[in-house]
Design a protein around this motif. Structure first.
Motif, mmCIF file in Angstrom:
data_model
loop_
_atom_site.group_PDB
_atom_site.id
_atom_site.type_symbol
_atom_site.label_atom_id
_atom_site.label_comp_id
_atom_site.label_asym_id
_atom_site.label_seq_id
_atom_site.Cartn_x
_atom_site.Cartn_y
_atom_site.Cartn_z
ATOM 1 N N LEU A 33 9.536 -1.777 6.361
ATOM 2 C CA LEU A 33 8.546 -0.847 5.826
ATOM 3 C C LEU A 33 7.783 -1.557 4.716
ATOM 4 O O LEU A 33 8.340 -1.828 3.648
ATOM 5 C CB LEU A 33 9.254 0.407 5.300
ATOM 6 C CG LEU A 33 8.381 1.467 4.645
ATOM 7 C CD1 LEU A 33 7.298 1.963 5.593
ATOM 8 C CD2 LEU A 33 9.256 2.624 4.175
ATOM 9 N N ASP A 34 6.521 -1.892 4.996
ATOM 10 C CA ASP A 34 5.705 -2.598 4.014
ATOM 11 C C ASP A 34 4.252 -2.163 4.162
ATOM 12 O O ASP A 34 3.958 -1.203 4.876
ATOM 13 C CB ASP A 34 5.865 -4.117 4.159
ATOM 14 C CG ASP A 34 5.467 -4.633 5.533
ATOM 15 O OD1 ASP A 34 4.652 -3.984 6.229
ATOM 16 O OD2 ASP A 34 5.976 -5.706 5.916
ATOM 17 N N HIS A 35 3.339 -2.869 3.504
ATOM 18 C CA HIS A 35 1.947 -2.434 3.528
ATOM 19 C C HIS A 35 1.331 -2.501 4.926
ATOM 20 O O HIS A 35 0.367 -1.803 5.197
ATOM 21 C CB HIS A 35 1.104 -3.214 2.508
ATOM 22 C CG HIS A 35 0.896 -4.655 2.835
ATOM 23 N ND1 HIS A 35 1.865 -5.611 2.624
ATOM 24 C CD2 HIS A 35 -0.158 -5.291 3.376
ATOM 25 C CE1 HIS A 35 1.396 -6.785 3.023
ATOM 26 N NE2 HIS A 35 0.169 -6.623 3.470
ATOM 27 N N HIS A 36 1.885 -3.284 5.824
ATOM 28 C CA HIS A 36 1.369 -3.357 7.191
ATOM 29 C C HIS A 36 1.860 -2.206 8.058
ATOM 30 O O HIS A 36 1.202 -1.849 9.041
ATOM 31 C CB HIS A 36 1.784 -4.668 7.871
ATOM 32 C CG HIS A 36 1.187 -5.886 7.240
ATOM 33 N ND1 HIS A 36 -0.153 -6.163 7.283
ATOM 34 C CD2 HIS A 36 1.762 -6.889 6.528
ATOM 35 C CE1 HIS A 36 -0.388 -7.292 6.630
ATOM 36 N NE2 HIS A 36 0.763 -7.753 6.161
ATOM 37 N N THR A 37 3.017 -1.634 7.724
ATOM 38 C CA THR A 37 3.635 -0.625 8.586
ATOM 39 C C THR A 37 3.749 0.749 7.930
ATOM 40 O O THR A 37 4.234 1.682 8.557
ATOM 41 C CB THR A 37 5.043 -1.088 9.015
ATOM 42 O OG1 THR A 37 5.858 -1.277 7.844
ATOM 43 C CG2 THR A 37 4.987 -2.385 9.813
ATOM 44 N N ALA A 38 3.289 0.884 6.697
ATOM 45 C CA ALA A 38 3.494 2.121 5.933
ATOM 46 C C ALA A 38 2.941 3.358 6.633
ATOM 47 O O ALA A 38 3.563 4.423 6.607
ATOM 48 C CB ALA A 38 2.896 1.983 4.541
ATOM 49 N N CYS A 66 12.028 -2.699 2.445
ATOM 50 C CA CYS A 66 11.099 -1.703 1.917
ATOM 51 C C CYS A 66 10.432 -2.302 0.691
ATOM 52 O O CYS A 66 11.109 -2.682 -0.265
ATOM 53 C CB CYS A 66 11.834 -0.417 1.562
ATOM 54 S SG CYS A 66 10.766 0.871 0.884
ATOM 55 N N ASP A 67 9.095 -2.398 0.716
ATOM 56 C CA ASP A 67 8.374 -2.898 -0.456
ATOM 57 C C ASP A 67 7.773 -1.720 -1.227
ATOM 58 O O ASP A 67 8.060 -0.552 -0.939
ATOM 59 C CB ASP A 67 7.330 -3.941 -0.060
ATOM 60 C CG ASP A 67 6.104 -3.368 0.637
ATOM 61 O OD1 ASP A 67 6.042 -2.135 0.864
ATOM 62 O OD2 ASP A 67 5.197 -4.153 0.958
ATOM 63 N N SER A 68 6.939 -2.019 -2.212
ATOM 64 C CA SER A 68 6.383 -0.966 -3.064
ATOM 65 C C SER A 68 5.499 -0.002 -2.282
ATOM 66 O O SER A 68 5.452 1.191 -2.596
ATOM 67 C CB SER A 68 5.604 -1.575 -4.227
ATOM 68 O OG SER A 68 4.529 -2.356 -3.746
#
Length: 127
Positions: A33-38, A66-68
């Protein structure tokens, strides 16, 4: 006790499954889960809330990263759910994901459970 699959979304790095369990929605993101898949997680969470499922249980047992941006998706869902009297419960976090929540202090604003069953049993708790 599966009351039927509500939907699923998929990309190469994240798959999200949603099912209804009584008055709750169990949302299971699998992968990163990151900015590409949020958006693959944001959209099903928003759809659950739009359907009146204001109690969201996020099964984190298959969430590998999981990023910000991912954290912000969950925080946003929490605010939306609480605005309609519900909440977001997190369950089964892997240590690598739990660490992100600890570092940012986000673990203090979510109800965190060891298992999905424990989260579903905690039906009286608000997010």
């Amino acid at each position: 006790m599966d009351r039927g699959t509500v939907g699923s979304a998929q990309s190469g790095r994240l798959m999200v499954e949603v099912r209804e369990e009584g008055s709750s929605a169990v949302v299971t993101p699998a992968g990163e889960l990151d900015h590409h898949t949020a958006d693959l997680l944001r959209e099903p969470l928003d759809e659950c809330l739009a359907k009146g499922l204001s109690r969201l249980v996020v099964d984190c047992s298959r969430l590998e990263f999981c990023d910000s941006t991912g954290l912000n998706v969950l925080l946003g869902a929490r605010l939306k759910a609480e605005a309609v009297g519900g909440g977001v419960h997190l369950a089964g976090m892997l240590p690598v994901v739990a660490r992100v929540f600890e570092i940012t202090g986000a673990d203090a604003v979510f109800t965190v459970h060891d298992t999905v069953d424990a989260a579903l049993a905690d039906g009286d708790g608000d997010g």
